[in-house]
Write a protein that holds these residues in place. Sequence first.
Motif, PDB file in Angstrom:
ATOM      1  N   GLN A 251      -7.519   8.573   1.322  1.00 44.03           N
ATOM      2  CA  GLN A 251      -6.184   8.772   0.987  1.00 44.03           C
ATOM      3  C   GLN A 251      -5.173   8.253   1.916  1.00 44.03           C
ATOM      4  N   VAL A 252      -4.150   7.388   1.353  1.00 45.77           N
ATOM      5  CA  VAL A 252      -3.002   6.906   2.077  1.00 45.77           C
ATOM      6  C   VAL A 252      -1.893   7.874   1.691  1.00 45.77           C
ATOM      7  N   PRO A 253      -1.165   8.304   2.765  1.00 44.02           N
ATOM      8  CA  PRO A 253      -1.438   8.084   4.156  1.00 44.02           C
ATOM      9  C   PRO A 253      -1.863   9.564   4.632  1.00 44.02           C
ATOM     10  N   GLU A 254      -2.247  10.254   4.055  1.00 41.97           N
ATOM     11  CA  GLU A 254      -2.970  11.420   4.460  1.00 41.97           C
ATOM     12  C   GLU A 254      -4.220  11.310   5.741  1.00 41.97           C
ATOM     13  N   GLU A 255      -4.888  10.380   5.315  1.00 32.32           N
ATOM     14  CA  GLU A 255      -6.218  10.049   6.135  1.00 32.32           C
ATOM     15  C   GLU A 255      -5.893   8.758   7.095  1.00 32.32           C
ATOM     16  N   VAL A 256      -5.186   7.993   6.539  1.00 34.93           N
ATOM     17  CA  VAL A 256      -4.836   6.591   7.259  1.00 34.93           C
ATOM     18  C   VAL A 256      -3.781   6.112   6.685  1.00 34.93           C
ATOM     19  N   SER A 257      -2.540   5.636   7.622  1.00 31.31           N
ATOM     20  CA  SER A 257      -1.518   4.705   7.098  1.00 31.31           C
ATOM     21  C   SER A 257      -1.967   3.405   6.975  1.00 31.31           C
ATOM     22  N   LEU A 258      -0.849   2.786   6.433  1.00 28.86           N
ATOM     23  CA  LEU A 258      -0.750   1.509   6.121  1.00 28.86           C
ATOM     24  C   LEU A 258       0.330   0.722   6.184  1.00 28.86           C
ATOM     25  N   ILE A 259       0.849  -0.462   6.841  1.00 28.56           N
ATOM     26  CA  ILE A 259       1.771  -1.198   6.830  1.00 28.56           C
ATOM     27  C   ILE A 259       1.530  -2.654   6.400  1.00 28.56           C
ATOM     28  N   GLY A 260       2.592  -3.016   5.781  1.00 28.36           N
ATOM     29  CA  GLY A 260       2.488  -4.683   5.336  1.00 28.36           C
ATOM     30  C   GLY A 260       3.543  -5.404   5.784  1.00 28.36           C
ATOM     31  N   TYR A 261       3.952  -6.447   5.121  1.00 29.52           N
ATOM     32  CA  TYR A 261       4.989  -7.315   5.851  1.00 29.52           C
ATOM     33  C   TYR A 261       5.518  -8.160   4.649  1.00 29.52           C
ATOM     34  N   ASP A 262       6.656  -8.501   4.383  1.00 31.95           N
ATOM     35  CA  ASP A 262       7.516  -9.370   3.608  1.00 31.95           C
ATOM     36  C   ASP A 262       8.160  -8.660   2.540  1.00 31.95           C
ATOM     37  N   ASP A 263       8.035  -7.159   2.048  1.00 30.99           N
ATOM     38  CA  ASP A 263       8.722  -6.601   1.093  1.00 30.99           C
ATOM     39  C   ASP A 263       8.862  -7.460  -0.278  1.00 30.99           C
ATOM     40  N   ILE A 264       7.662  -7.609  -0.660  1.00 32.14           N
ATOM     41  CA  ILE A 264       7.638  -8.378  -1.933  1.00 32.14           C
ATOM     42  C   ILE A 264       8.037  -7.124  -2.990  1.00 32.14           C
ATOM     43  N   PRO A 265       8.541  -7.710  -4.146  1.00 33.33           N
ATOM     44  CA  PRO A 265       8.681  -6.392  -5.249  1.00 33.33           C
ATOM     45  C   PRO A 265       7.713  -5.532  -5.594  1.00 33.33           C
TER      46      PRO A 265
END
Length: 323
Positions: A251-265
Amino acid sequence: MPTLRDVAKLAGVSHTTVSHVLNGTKRVRPEVADRVWAAVETLEYRLNRPAQALRRGQSRILGLVLPDLTNPFFPGLAQAIGLAARKAGYALTLVDSLEDKTVEEEGLSRLAEEQVAGAIWVPVGDYVPPPFPVVLVDRTAEGADGVEADHFLGGQLQARHALALGHRRVGLLSGPQSLRSAHLRREGFLAEAKAGGLEVVWEEEVPFSLELSPRARARLRAVREEVTLVVAANDVIALAALEVLREAGVQVPEEVSLIGYDDIPWATLAHPPLTTIRQPVKEMAEAAVALLLRRLQEPEGEAVQIVVPVTLVPRGSTREVRR
C-alpha cells in the motif's frame, strides 16, 4: 528522388558538408566543393526554394527534435514550444528520434534539406553541431546554447522531502546515467541524502520508461523489509513502480512512500496522486524559442546556458513515517 544524404554518399563527404556547400554557410576546400556539385549533377538533385529563402533570411520554419514521444513529458514540451514559436511567427517541423542516434541523424539531415531557420533539440547522444543554429533543451552541452531545469536542485528537493517526513532508509530508481539530466538528479539527491543522514539501501539504474528491469521489480516486491520510501528519477518510472507495488499488495503511502520527477499530467491521475518535482515546461519552452531567435539575429555570439528552477509538488504518494 535523391536526397542530400545520397549526394553526401556519392561525394564521399558528410551531409553537413553538402549542406554548407549548397547554402554557402561555411568555407569548404575547392576540391571538396567540386565533388559535391558533381554529385548534385550526376544525381540530378534539385535544390529547393526554401534554401534560397534561408539565404535571404526569410525562412519561418523551426525544427524540433525530441527523443521519445511515448514519454508524456516531451509531448507537453512540444506543445509549449509550438505555441511559443507560433507567437513569434514561426511554424514547427517535428522529429521523433525514438532514442535512436541513426534516426536522429536522419531527422537532422531532413531538417537541413528543408532549410529550417534553426532547431530546438533534445539530443540522444553526444552533441555534434548540425548545419543550422540550435538550442539544446534538457540535455545541454558545453559550447552550445541550452535551456534546462535545475536537475541538481530537483534531486536535492526529493531528499529534503524524504528527510522532512522522517524517512531514513530509501530505495533509488535512478535514470540512465549517460543522460545529463538523470545524472544531475542523482547527484543532487545523493549529496542531500548524505548531508541529512538518509541511507540509500539500494539503487537500480533503469530507463526513462514503463519497462522496469527484473532486478528493479524484485526490489520493489521486497520493499517492505528494506525501505520506507522509493525515489524515482522521473514520473514514468514512478508510475511503473506504483503498478509493481500494487501487484505485490504493497500500500502506497501507508506501507511505503513514492516520489517522482517531472509532474507530467498523469501524475495527478495516479492512485494515489504522485508527489513529484515540477519542471516549468512553459518557461523552458519560451526561453528556448527566445534564445534560438536571438541566435538567428546574433550568429557569432557566445553560447548561452539558461537554468530554470524546479519545485516540489507534495501529493498523496508520500507521508510522514510513523514512529
